[in-house]
Design a protein around this motif. Structure first.
Motif, PDB file in Angstrom:
ATOM      1  N   ALA A  35       2.739  -6.561   7.969  1.00  0.00           N
ATOM      2  CA  ALA A  35       4.150  -6.935   7.810  1.00  0.00           C
ATOM      3  C   ALA A  35       5.091  -5.764   8.038  1.00  0.00           C
ATOM      4  CB  ALA A  35       4.390  -7.523   6.425  1.00  0.00           C
ATOM      5  N   ASP A  43       6.976   1.970   0.160  1.00  0.00           N
ATOM      6  CA  ASP A  43       7.848   0.920   0.697  1.00  0.00           C
ATOM      7  C   ASP A  43       8.525   1.379   1.979  1.00  0.00           C
ATOM      8  OD1 ASP A  43       7.791  -1.284  -1.399  1.00  0.00           O
ATOM      9  OD2 ASP A  43       8.305   0.450  -2.636  1.00  0.00           O
ATOM     10  N   ARG A  90       7.247  -0.979   4.744  1.00  0.00           N
ATOM     11  CA  ARG A  90       6.109  -1.870   4.476  1.00  0.00           C
ATOM     12  C   ARG A  90       6.447  -3.317   4.797  1.00  0.00           C
ATOM     13  NH1 ARG A  90       1.840  -2.300   1.535  1.00  0.00           N
ATOM     14  NH2 ARG A  90       1.945  -0.146   0.868  1.00  0.00           N
ATOM     15  N   ASP A  91       7.645  -3.758   4.408  1.00  0.00           N
ATOM     16  CA  ASP A  91       8.072  -5.137   4.608  1.00  0.00           C
ATOM     17  C   ASP A  91       9.212  -5.141   5.623  1.00  0.00           C
ATOM     18  OD1 ASP A  91       9.006  -7.717   4.527  1.00  0.00           O
ATOM     19  OD2 ASP A  91       9.444  -7.741   2.378  1.00  0.00           O
TER      20      ASP A  91
END
Length: 525
Positions: free
Chosen positions: A160, A320, A342-343
């Motif tokens: 992702a 993150d 990360r996202d």
């Protein structure tokens, strides 16, 4: 406006009827392609000769000496000839440039650059793609996205993950903090029965980071409208790594005081010491507290390619967001950097749609516009340099170059640690050494030197060696005292170079102390 007395562009014509000095003759197109080849060849040849003939990293020129040379250039009176302009460039730039490829440039986080990246620089400058929208870059967009995916995989962030190239570590850190701030706002609204306005939430946001972290964290907080005391420095241990117990204390304190920790910013390669914060422990703390975990790996990102030291970044895969600067430890020309998250959906916090550039319908049509992810609009195709580096050399070769400078730093630390003329602050993890000249008597039972005098001696030594042009070293302040610093990023630098520079520094410092003692009438330390 054309200078008085200069010929009109229409005064002469070439055989085809176009004026010989028509400004259009300076544009790159199918008619000027061969002229472009000649001009670039001439320029590259001059730089190559300069690099081949460089015997020291710097001439030692001062602003007072060079500024009049530059100021004397009349920019309203063009030379009209590229060869003449290159000759002039020799005087105002090439002659006095600081050359990072020289093995005795030991100052800042500047690296010599690999040849495939220079090839990429030449290509991207000529084609001049802009990486904001697909209709300005096409293949460049897909190549940058592929490199972001490659970097995210090296970090270990998962499928992702996403990101975008940036101008450097400062921009990457600012964008990461922007995303962290917006995510903090989102969670505060989600967990509140009556969502507070931004004006109420903003003053309560805090960023926790090491006291040895890069200043861009402070700058980013200011740009994002946070309070002057929003960035909380967390104490370090003797190795200049963030103390996890102190971090946990600050997280608890903020919670008890009704403050919101919007991010913890760890560092994987501090600018002064090359230290790497304990990433696994910080990651665990952030996960437990529900806090955005950012890792500034602008310096330490070279470990992602290291065949032997990748484990030093263990824990970074739990971040993150991550900052990487390829133009530090991947040996790329400036600029070549990225922020990776990360996202990938969190990048929406940097997204704005304009009908004239990236209308919202492009998303539905699955048109890949990189401006949707970036805080920049127009942006160079800097990813091409890394692309060609990986396609020509491969990641292992880049990692081996970084391993060489880390090995050198370990050898240099042993040299410094055994040298009574210097004290060294900490054993390096990467390739940075911070040390201080100390008078010999103070280390051999003699009277202690006056610390202020020693401060001045260290400052003088750095300035004197730069003025000589024989080497360039950096300086910093540790615990209130002036220190010297080597940042080793040149795989061609040897331990003999280090020894020679240390001897020069010690001689300049000792000479300063001796001369100062004569002037003041006090015995030299």
């Amino acid at each position: 406006m054309r200078p008085q007395g200069s010929p009109s562009p229409l005064a002469r014509a070439d055989a085809a009827g176009r004026p010989a000095d028509d400004p259009r003759s300076h544009l790159l197109n199918n008619a000027t392609a061969e002229e472009y080849r000649r001009l670039v060849s001439d320029g590259v040849a001059r730089v190559a000769r300069t690099v081949a003939g460089t015997t020291r990293p710097f001439t030692g020129t001062t602003p007072g000496e060079l500024a009049p040379v530059v100021d004397a250039i009349d920019l309203d009176r063009p030379l009209g000839d590229a060869s003449a302009a290159l000759e002039e460039l020799e005087r105002v730039y090439l002659r006095d440039a600081v050359y990072f490829h020289h093995p005795r440039y030991l100052a800042h986080l500047n690296c010599p650059v690999v040849l495939p990246a220079l090839l990429g620089e030449a290509v991207l400058s000529a084609v001049n793609s802009s990486l904001d929208t697909w209709d300005q870059s096409a293949g460049g967009t897909l190549m940058e996205r592929r490199l972001v995916d490659w970097t995210a995989a090296r970090i270990g962030l998962g499928r992702a993950a996403d990101g975008v190239f940036t101008s450097g570590g400062t921009q990457s850190n600012v964008q990461a903090l922007l995303l962290a701030r917006e995510e903090a706002f989102r969670l505060l609204r989600k967990n509140s029965a009556a969502p507070p306005p931004v004006s109420a939430m903003l003053p309560k946001l805090r960023v926790l980071t090491s006291e040895a972290a890069h200043f861009s964290v402070l700058k980013g907080a200011k740009l994002l409208g946070l309070e002057p005391d929003a960035v909380v420095p967390v104490p370090c241990d003797a190795s200049r790594r963030m103390r996890v117990d102190a971090l946990a204390h600050e997280v608890r304190r903020c919670r008890e005081e009704g403050l919101t920790v919007m991010a913890v910013s760890a560092t994987a390669g501090t600018t002064d010491f090359g230290s790497i914060d304990p990433l696994p422990e910080i990651a665990a703390l952030c996960e437990e507290a529900g806090v955005w975990f950012h890792v500034d790996a602008a310096y330490g990102c070279g470990l992602l390619a290291s065949p032997t030291r990748r484990h030093l970044l263990d824990g970074i895969e739990r971040a993150d967001s991550v900052t990487v600067d390829y133009h530090k430890s991947f040996f790329q020309p400036v600029s070549s950097s990225a922020v990776v998250v990360r996202d990938g959906t969190t990048l929406r916090h940097a997204t704005y749609h304009a009908d004239y550039l990236n209308p919202a319908r492009n998303v539905e049509e699955r048109i890949p516009n990189q401006v949707d992810k970036s805080i920049q609009t127009t942006r160079r195709f800097d990813a091409l340099k890394l692309w060609l580096t990986l396609r020509v050399m491969g990641a292992d070769a880049v990692g081996e170059l970084f391993d060489r400078v880390v090995d050198l730093a370990a050898d240099a630390w042993r040299l410094l640690d055994a040298d009574p003329r210097f004290t060294v602050v900490t054993e390096p993890t990467l390739s940075t050494l911070v040390f201080r000249y100390v008078p010999a008597r103070a280390g051999n039972g003699g009277p202690a030197a006056d610390e202020t005098a020693v401060d001045l001696a260290n400052l003088h030594a750095r300035e004197a060696i730069a003025a000589s042009g024989e080497a360039v070293v950096a300086a910093t302040v540790v615990d209130g005292r002036h220190h010297l610093k080597f940042t080793l990023l040149n795989p061609e630098t040897t331990l003999d170079d280090i020894r020679a520079v240390l001897d020069l520094l010690a001689a300049h410092a000792e000479d300063h102390l001796t001369r100062n003692a004569r002037l003041t009438g006090t015995p030299a330390a």
